[in-house]
Design a protein around this motif. Structure first.
Motif, PDB file in Angstrom:
ATOM      1  N   SER A 220     -14.440   0.568   4.192  1.00 61.29           N
ATOM      2  CA  SER A 220     -14.767  -0.333   3.076  1.00 61.29           C
ATOM      3  C   SER A 220     -13.539  -0.593   2.214  1.00 61.29           C
ATOM      4  N   VAL A 221     -12.794   0.452   1.946  1.00 58.39           N
ATOM      5  CA  VAL A 221     -11.591   0.303   1.122  1.00 58.39           C
ATOM      6  C   VAL A 221     -10.578  -0.557   1.862  1.00 58.39           C
ATOM      7  N   TYR A 222     -10.422  -0.341   3.157  1.00 56.01           N
ATOM      8  CA  TYR A 222      -9.486  -1.114   3.940  1.00 56.01           C
ATOM      9  C   TYR A 222      -9.869  -2.608   3.944  1.00 56.01           C
ATOM     10  N   GLN A 223     -11.163  -2.902   4.116  1.00 55.18           N
ATOM     11  CA  GLN A 223     -11.607  -4.302   4.110  1.00 55.18           C
ATOM     12  C   GLN A 223     -11.449  -4.903   2.716  1.00 55.18           C
ATOM     13  N   PHE A 224     -11.656  -4.107   1.684  1.00 61.68           N
ATOM     14  CA  PHE A 224     -11.523  -4.609   0.320  1.00 61.68           C
ATOM     15  C   PHE A 224     -10.066  -4.930  -0.006  1.00 61.68           C
TER      16      PHE A 224
END
Length: 102
Positions: free
Chosen positions: A96-100
């Motif tokens: 999620s952090v990577y996609q954000f």
């Protein structure tokens, strides 16, 4: 045996003393065999009861060992499940952090 023979000889009219002697001999031998059979039967029954008791004790010990092993396996699987859950949560958070950020 002799007492029985004398008592029976006095109680009834004896036609053949040898026949009376054989009858008393057979009667007493049969009583002795019956007593021996009853004694052996009693000993056999006691032996079976002892065997049954030992078997029950063995099963109780086996159940205790199984419960001990089962509780340690439950604890191991609980730890594995917690580790896997934590790993998936961390992986999902990182994705999620990577996609954000991307």
């Amino acid at each position: 045996m002799e007492i029985l023979e004398q008592e029976l000889e006095e109680a009834v009219e004896v036609k053949n003393k040898r026949s009376l002697h054989r009858y008393i001999t057979l009667l007493t031998e049969n009583l002795v065999r019956q007593d021996r059979n009853e004694r052996e039967h009693s000993e056999f029954r006691e032996a079976i009861i002892r065997i049954d008791t030992r078997i029950e004790e063995g099963f109780k010990r086996m159940d205790q060992r199984f419960e001990s092993m089962q509780s340690s396996m439950d604890m191991r699987f609980d730890m594995m499940f917690k580790f896997m859950t934590t790993g998936f949560v961390i992986l999902a958070t990182m994705m999620s952090v990577y996609q954000f950020l991307a």
